[in-house]
Design an enzyme around this catalytic site. Structure first.
Site, PDB file in Angstrom:
ATOM      1  CD  GLU A  53      -2.869   1.121   2.383  1.00 12.41           C
ATOM      2  OE1 GLU A  53      -2.765   0.276   3.290  1.00 12.41           O
ATOM      3  OE2 GLU A  53      -3.855   1.874   2.260  1.00 12.41           O
ATOM      4  CB  CYS A 109      -7.503   2.603   4.331  1.00 13.20           C
ATOM      5  SG  CYS A 109      -7.919   1.693   5.810  1.00 13.20           S
ATOM      6  CG  ASN A 111      -9.120  -2.767   2.947  1.00 12.88           C
ATOM      7  OD1 ASN A 111      -8.523  -3.839   3.076  1.00 12.88           O
ATOM      8  ND2 ASN A 111      -8.820  -1.724   3.681  1.00 12.88           N
ATOM      9  CD  GLU A 112      -9.053  -2.826   7.891  1.00 11.22           C
ATOM     10  OE1 GLU A 112      -9.262  -1.669   8.309  1.00 11.22           O
ATOM     11  OE2 GLU A 112      -8.144  -3.555   8.316  1.00 11.22           O
TER      12      GLU A 112
HETATM   13  O1  AHR Z   1      -2.034  -1.604   6.767  1.00  9.96           O
HETATM   14  C1  AHR Z   1      -2.480  -0.341   7.148  1.00  9.96           C
HETATM   15  C2  AHR Z   1      -3.983  -0.239   7.144  1.00  9.96           C
HETATM   16  O2  AHR Z   1      -4.519  -1.117   8.079  1.00  9.96           O
HETATM   17  C3  AHR Z   1      -4.659  -0.632   5.879  1.00  9.96           C
HETATM   18  O3  AHR Z   1      -4.721   0.402   4.978  1.00  9.96           O
HETATM   19  C4  AHR Z   1      -6.031  -1.009   6.330  1.00  9.96           C
HETATM   20  O4  AHR Z   1      -6.628  -1.970   5.504  1.00  9.96           O
HETATM   21  C5  AHR Z   1      -5.848  -1.441   7.743  1.00  9.96           C
HETATM   22  O5  AHR Z   1      -6.690  -0.791   8.588  1.00  9.96           O
END
Ligand code: AHR
Length: 667
Positions: A60, A254, A386-387
């Protein structure tokens, strides 16, 4: 007596010598004291296959992981597209911003004239300075024109910012620009010094009395990973390569969701000519007010084409994650109405076409081909969301699944169990994911040491009928405020033996996040730390590499008193897993002693023929559990390997306290 015996062993001779002599000297007559801990390993019983994807990497653009990190570009704001258009640049003299460059999605450019000043200068500060190595070459490219026609000359300098240097110039070059038309220019530059935080200067000279327009000013190390032109910082990509990851998840995290929907990662903006990829927000600029970085944006120079290429170069399965039409739920409600989801679904369908389609019939596949990759990338997985959490997630996911299944039945779809490792939302989402028949469910756990040590049996009880689990983000966030200390890595290793034993349920796992610039992090711990010149693999990354480079081909049962070794009561803080490697014919045993006492482990190797079996023992240990590798001391904690030997169906190995050991024994 027993304690003294063990202490003597551990003080003298070392693990391997001890193991060898124990086996050869004792034969079948092993003294009682070392029979206490017995691991039974049945090498004849073929268990779950260890898939190629088992240990992978999660990428990321957080902590300056992409721009300023893995992406080789050394200049910040090369296209003058930041909201403050000269952010990252010092301007001296007569420099102004103009609009209307040849790149419609990056339309700004710099106009330099020297009518009224001795010199007009643009000087870039890079990302926390620019790292230059003595005698290394750098490739400068830019677009330029002389608006009034004729010629103009640029003086080019690497600037040594060391106060004591006798000359600020670490390189001196000139380049002539001619004509009213935009043209691309290229120049190789050599640095005469190693500089940790240098700068880069372009000055309009007085050789010609002309002004000059400049656009997309870019500087890369001449040597990048695999020497790709729009390439990656070599030593960072090589660190990834050293792990031999089996799966590569990108572009987050994220960042996929965006803090608001228009700010989500849009892969279509990240492909095509690099000069024309529009700038995007980076939520990690402002997500944590106490670690805010106003100059942190996404140039998309490292985009989806480059991600697919990297996956290919690493031999890893590409695993893109796309928006499900929900912006980051931590930031509030910002979601696409269900009847307006089609463009988001098209993004997934078009991505599969971009990766796998036929350039003759598909416009996205044609873009791939024009970028230099006619062959498909053979994409097999796609994660959607994602989350995410709550009923809105399965509601949004459903139409994606229906359309992807219809058009691409072979693509495996990954859904999410939300941001928590257990609890109400997690318990709600799992049955929803089952109902939707996703192929894998992405679980995340950023938890402390106790949690990791309590999860040795987590997957033993999971439903074997699916969906499978993608442990898509995890890291031990220990008591030490999220530092990458050895203790955290040891807990991760202990946990990972449980993943390995359950490879039929968890076919892929990726530690997160991957990279962090020491001057620009927002989140820690992280797998790999770096500054402009140095790379430090954390203990956690070393653990990942040790698992990945010793993953074998299938699980074989390993038990202690008939039970899996998972740190349970009576198991003395031990965690273990065993695999056979069909390619080499070796048994590979991973043992993590998380306890305070050394343990003498007696291995019964059912299925081993009579005779001496050669092997190796690799150990990872730090006397200080708080020890961590850093750019100042990158090799503080490193694994060591020594020879080992087993006799007939027996091996004996002392496992020091707080140590991760990998045994490889030829069968
Ligand atoms: O890895 C950092 C963050 O942690 C990522 O962006 C997210 O998916 C999680 O909350």
């Amino acid at each position: 007596m027993r304690k003294q015996f063990l202490q003597n062993i551990l003080k003298t001779g070392g693990i391997a010598a001890m193991a060898l002599s124990a086996n050869l000297a004792w034969g079948q007559n092993v003294p009682e004291v070392i029979k206490e801990t017995v691991f039974d390993i049945n090498t004849k019983k073929v268990g779950a296959e260890i898939p190629h994807t088992m240990y992978g990497i999660f990428f990321e653009d957080i902590n300056y992981g992409a721009d300023g990190g893995l992406y080789g570009e050394l200049l910040k704001n090369r296209s003058f597209e930041f909201p403050q258009p000269f952010m990252g640049w010092k301007t001296i003299g007569d420099v102004e911003l103009r609009t209307g460059s040849p790149f419609e999605r990056c339309p700004h450019y710099a106009h330099l004239s020297n009518r009224d000043y001795k010199a007009s200068v643009l000087q870039n500060e890079g990302f926390f300075g620019i790292g230059f190595n003595k005698d290394a070459e750098y490739r400068l490219t830019f677009y330029a024109r002389v608006p009034e026609g004729g010629m103009a000359e640029l003086e080019i300098h690497i600037i040594n910012t060391d106060r004591d240097t006798s000359s600020q110039y670490a390189s001196e070059d000139k380049i002539t620009v001619s004509g009213k038309e935009w043209k691309k220019y290229e120049l190789k530059i050599r640095s005469n010094a190693t500089i940790a935080k240098g700068e880069f200067r372009l000055s309009l000279s007085h050789a010609y009395n002309n002004s000059l327009d400049l656009e997309h000013v870019s500087l890369f190390p001449a040597e990048t990973f695999k020497n790709d032109e729009n390439g990656l910082r070599k030593e960072l990509a090589e660190a990834l390569e050293s792990m031999h990851p089996g799966v590569f998840r990108f572009p987050g995290g994220c960042i996929v969701e965006g803090s608001r929907l228009p700010l989500r990662y849009q892969w279509k903006n990240s492909i095509g000519p690099v000069e024309n990829r529009p700038l995007n927000d980076n939520r990690w600029q402002y997500t944590f007010g106490h670690r805010s970085f106003p100059d942190y944006f996404q140039s998309y120079g490292l985009g989806f084409y480059e991600y697919f290429r990297l996956a290919e170069e690493l031999g890893a399965e590409p695993l893109p994650v796309l928006s499900v039409g929900l912006a980051c739920q931590y930031e509030g409600v910002n979601e696409v109405p269900l009847d307006e989801l089609q463009p988001y679904i098209d993004d997934v369908l078009d991505l599969i076409a971009f990766a796998n389609g036929d350039p003759a019939t598909n416009k996205w596949a044609k873009v791939r081909s024009e970028m230099g990759h006619d062959k498909p990338f053979n994409l097999k997985y796609v994660a959607i969301g994602n989350e995410q959490w709550g009923s809105t997630y399965p509601e949004h996911l459903k139409p994606f699944i229906e359309q992807v299944r219809k058009q691409y039945p072979d693509i495996k779809i990954i859904g999410s169990a939300g941001p928590q490792s257990e609890g109400e939302e997690f318990d709600y989402l799992w049955p929803e994911m089952k109902k939707l028949k996703v192929d894998l469910v992405d679980e995340h756990f950023y938890r402390n040491e106790e949690w990791f040590l309590s999860q040795g049996n987590r997957y033993d009880k999971y439903d074997r009928k699916g969906p499978k689990v993608f442990a898509g983000e995890y890291a031990c966030h220990g008591a030490e405020n999220g530092r990458n200390h050895f203790q955290a890595a040891l807990c991760e290793a202990a946990f990972m033996t449980g993943l390995e034993r359950n490879a039929d349920v968890v076919p892929m796992a990726t530690y997160a996040p991957l990279f962090a610039h020491v001057d620009g992090w927002q989140w820690r711990p992280d797998a790999i730390w770096f500054d402009n010149l140095t790379v430090a693999k954390s203990c956690s990354f070393i653990v990942q590499s040790l698992f990945s480079n010793n993953k074998g081909s299938h699980v074989v049962p390993l038990t202690m008193n008939g039970k899996a070794v998972a740190g349970n009561e009576g198991q003395k803080g031990l965690f273990a897993s065993a695999v056979m490697d069909d390619a080499t014919g070796e048994l590979i045993v991973k043992v993590v002693n998380t306890g305070e006492q050394p343990q003498m482990v007696n291995f019964n190797l059912a299925g081993f023929p009579k005779g001496i079996h050669n092997g190796t023992v690799t150990s990872l240990h730090a006397a200080d559990p708080d020890a961590e590798n850093s750019v100042e001391n990158p090799l503080l904690v490193t694994p060591s390997t020594t020879p080992f030997c087993a006799l007939d169906q027996r091996a004996v190995l002392p496992i020091p306290a707080q140590t991760f050991v990998i045994l490889r024994i030829e069968k």
